[in-house]
Design an enzyme around this catalytic site. Structure first.
Site, PDB file in Angstrom:
ATOM      1  N   LYS A 101       0.808  -1.223   0.000  1.00 63.07           N
ATOM      2  CA  LYS A 101       0.000   0.000   0.000  1.00 63.07           C
ATOM      3  C   LYS A 101       0.840   1.272   0.000  1.00 63.07           C
ATOM      4  O   LYS A 101       0.379   2.326  -0.462  1.00 63.07           O
ATOM      5  CB  LYS A 101      -0.923   0.014   1.218  1.00 63.07           C
TER       6      LYS A 101
ATOM      7  N   SER B 216      -9.210   0.239   7.757  1.00 62.19           N
ATOM      8  CA  SER B 216      -9.025  -0.687   8.876  1.00 62.19           C
ATOM      9  C   SER B 216      -7.687  -1.394   8.810  1.00 62.19           C
ATOM     10  O   SER B 216      -7.416  -2.284   9.605  1.00 62.19           O
ATOM     11  CB  SER B 216     -10.144  -1.738   8.869  1.00 62.19           C
TER      12      SER B 216
END
Length: 337
Positions: free
Chosen positions: A63, A88
């Protein structure tokens, strides 16, 4: 032929030149992650396996590539008040780290059921944590309130689809590295959730080698991509249930056309297979891998993959280990069940 960059939202909004620009943009900040091999796992799988270890990326997951590309694409006027997101998991930490490197604040809305290790990563990277209830509605409402209170930019709404696209382009840099490191690869297996990772990987890899196969790996308890491919349209589930907390999101309007057209198949595995793959990564590769990161190995070792004649020519397979932010307490409890 390399993908074009059309203006229609129904077409691919990225091309290989844009991904190469993203690679240059993030190069000073992101790691060039290693590709590992294992003769033991090769013998178990009956294929030559390569593991692109994004668990060694900054923030512990792929990410960071997309977040870094997005944050460093912002002009100073947009960036100065910071960024807001709700997440999350690994995206939260990645955005917090990229913002820290840029010297701007990051406001991260996190649901109360998020894995502890991922919350700690956000705090470690100086992200300001704001709690929400687990529902998507609560996450969005809380993020909107933070947006109003701080004047920061919501990371997806800032340029509407364009900033999400910048994230996707950053993920595509994985393929540029990978095919320089191991050009013999004929198949890439990628975890799928919202589709940003596999979209970037597929766009870059098929631009470089149109014959390469791209497979998605998806948990049985969150198989919206599998069902979407069958139905020929985005299909969302009423509920999801899987240990792979990073694979609980659904495909979106930007990623679906790429998944529909460039992802050759979706391989579905159950949580037990994912847990066993995590164990093999730990015992044989000697790396800590979260459930979402282990799912590609689970797919290769599944009976449905091994016995499918359509996959018989997949001889040099890369598995993208998407992340290593595993909650060890959850891992041991799962292994010892």
């Amino acid at each position: 032929m390399e993908p074009n960059c059309p203006t229609s939202s129904n077409d691919y909004a990225a091309d290989i030149s844009s991904i190469r620009q993203a690679q240059v943009r993030i190069e000073p900040f992101a790691h060039r992650t290693p590709v590992l091999t294992s003769e033991t796992l090769d013998s178990i799988a009956g294929r030559k396996l390569y593991f692109k270890c994004e668990c060694f990326q900054k923030g512990g997951a792929f990410k960071f590539r997309g977040a870094c590309n997005a944050i460093y694409s912002l002009d100073d006027d947009h960036a100065t008040k910071g960024v807001v997101t709700h997440s999350s998991g690994n995206h939260a930490a990645a955005l917090a780290l990229a913002a820290k490197l840029r010297g701007i604040p990051a406001y991260i809305v996190i649901p109360k059921n998020a894995p502890k290790c991922k919350v700690e990563n956000v705090k470690r990277y100086s992200g300001q944590v704001i709690w929400s209830e687990p529902s998507m509605q609560s996450r969005e409402d809380t993020a909107n309130k933070v947006l109003q209170d701080t004047g920061a930019q919501f990371h997806y709404e800032l340029f509407q689809v364009n900033l999400e696209l910048l994230v996707e382009l950053g993920q595509g840099t994985i393929s540029l590295e990978l095919l320089e490191q191991a050009s013999e690869i004929d198949t890439i297996i990628v975890p799928i959730s919202g589709g940003g990772l596999i979209s970037g990987v597929a766009l870059a890899a098929k631009a470089i080698n149109p014959a390469i196969r791209i497979f998605a790996a998806e948990p049985m308890g969150a198989d919206d991509a599998f069902q979407s491919k069958i139905n020929g349209r985005i299909t969302k589930l009423s509920e999801v249930n899987t240990i792979a907390d990073g694979l609980r999101a659904f495909l979106g309007d930007l990623t679906w056309p790429i998944v529909r057209d460039l992802v050759d198949d979706v391989i579905v595995v159950d949580d037990e297979e994912i847990i066993q793959a995590m164990r093999l990564c730990y015992e044989i590769l000697k790396i800590a891998v979260e459930p979402s990161g282990a799912i590609g190995l689970a797919a290769v070792l599944s009976n449905s993959f091994k016995t499918n004649p359509a996959y018989s020519e997949c001889n040099n397979i890369c598995i993208v280990i998407s992340g290593g932010n595993v909650d060890l307490g959850v891992l041991w409890n799962s292994v010892n069940k």
